[in-house]
Design a protein around this motif. Structure first.
Motif, PDB file in Angstrom:
ATOM      1  N   GLY A 160     -16.343 -22.157  25.852  1.00 48.68           N
ATOM      2  CA  GLY A 160     -16.900 -23.148  25.105  1.00 48.68           C
ATOM      3  C   GLY A 160     -15.709 -23.837  24.209  1.00 48.68           C
ATOM      4  N   ASP A 183     -16.997 -25.264  32.989  1.00 45.56           N
ATOM      5  CA  ASP A 183     -17.048 -23.907  32.330  1.00 45.56           C
ATOM      6  C   ASP A 183     -18.237 -23.242  32.777  1.00 45.56           C
ATOM      7  OD1 ASP A 183     -18.189 -22.320  30.422  1.00 45.56           O
ATOM      8  OD2 ASP A 183     -17.900 -23.594  28.828  1.00 45.56           O
ATOM      9  N   ARG A 199     -28.880 -17.388  20.374  1.00 43.81           N
ATOM     10  CA  ARG A 199     -29.290 -17.689  21.981  1.00 43.81           C
ATOM     11  C   ARG A 199     -30.336 -16.655  22.649  1.00 43.81           C
ATOM     12  NH1 ARG A 199     -23.866 -19.370  25.428  1.00 43.81           N
ATOM     13  NH2 ARG A 199     -24.769 -17.574  26.907  1.00 43.81           N
TER      14      ARG A 199
HETATM   15 MG    MG Z   1     -20.273 -20.881  26.541  1.00 40.91          MG
END
Ligand code: MG
Ligand code: AP5
Length: 189
Positions: free
Chosen positions: A14, A84, A133
């Protein structure tokens, strides 16, 4: 330019994709970000995906294909993509190729980011504190790394066979990794 990023959790996909998007003006598509958006919105796809993502397991191939292919084809019409996190298995790569190749949408280059597991754990622990997350707990992080080694890493042999894989040493600073990425991609502009 049509680029795939294949790398373990926390390797910097990312991070680097955002810089590639800014430099080359092509869209960054993260399969994980698309899934997290579906989960946050409470869609049917999100409800099915949630238990897989939270456990660090791969979601079913047909489900991920159904949410990635639209954005990919749209990006191709606008100059290309940095993809990705998809494909993530040899079966996904083969299925994607069948759909993409006749449309001129198959990958031109595959970048893998090599980082040892200890450094991955360090990077993700730092990010977990900042972002929270759901799949960034210690146990799930370790499982995601195992899943990478068992079912995603073999993809690199698959792309070696197609002659489009470049391995990037991603243990350095973000700027050092970016320089290595741009050295591969600039000539393709
Ligand atoms: Mg990522
Ligand atoms: P996904 O969202 O793709 O997660 P991941 O592969 O586990 O990768 P991360 O997003 O955790 O890491 P990253 O490589 O992007 O690193 P980052 O730049 O953030 O997938 C999540 C889940 O969705 C999967 O587990 C699965 O359930 C499902 N899924 C997704 N795709 C699927 C598919 N195709 N099929 C089936 N299921 C799928 O960097 C990490 C941290 O390190 C950051 O804090 C960053 O600032 C830092 N950092 C970055 N670079 C450096 C550096 N060079 N030095 C020091 N720190 C750095």
């Amino acid at each position: 330019m049509r680029v795939l990023l294949v790398a373990p959790p926390g390797a910097g996909k990312g991070t680097q994709a955002a810089r590639m998007e800014a430099r080359y003006g092509i869209r960054h598509i993260s399969s994980g970000d698309l899934l997290r958006a579906e989960i946050a919105a409470g869609t049917d796809v999100g409800r099915v995906a949630k238990s897989f993502v939270d456990a660090g397991d791969l979601v079913p191939d047909d489900l991920i294909m159904s949410i990635v292919s639209g954005p990919v084809l749209e990006a191709v019409a606008n100059g290309g993509y940095i993809l990705d996190g998809y494909p993530r298995t040899v079966a996904q790569a083969e299925a994607a190729y069948v759909v993409a190749e006749p449309r001129g949408a198959d990958a031109q280059v595959v970048l893998s980011f090599a980082v040892d597991d200890t450094e991955l754990l360090r990077r993700m622990a730092a990010r977990a504190a900042a972002e929270g997350r759901a799949d960034d707990t210690d146990e799930v992080i370790r499982h995601r790394i195992e899943v990478y080694h068992s079912v995603t890493e073999p993809l690199l042999d698959h792309y070696d066979g197609r002659g489009i894989h470049h391995r990037i040493d991603a243990t350095g600073t973000p700027d050092e990794v970016t320089a290595a990425v741009f050295a591969v991609l600039d000539p393709l502009r």
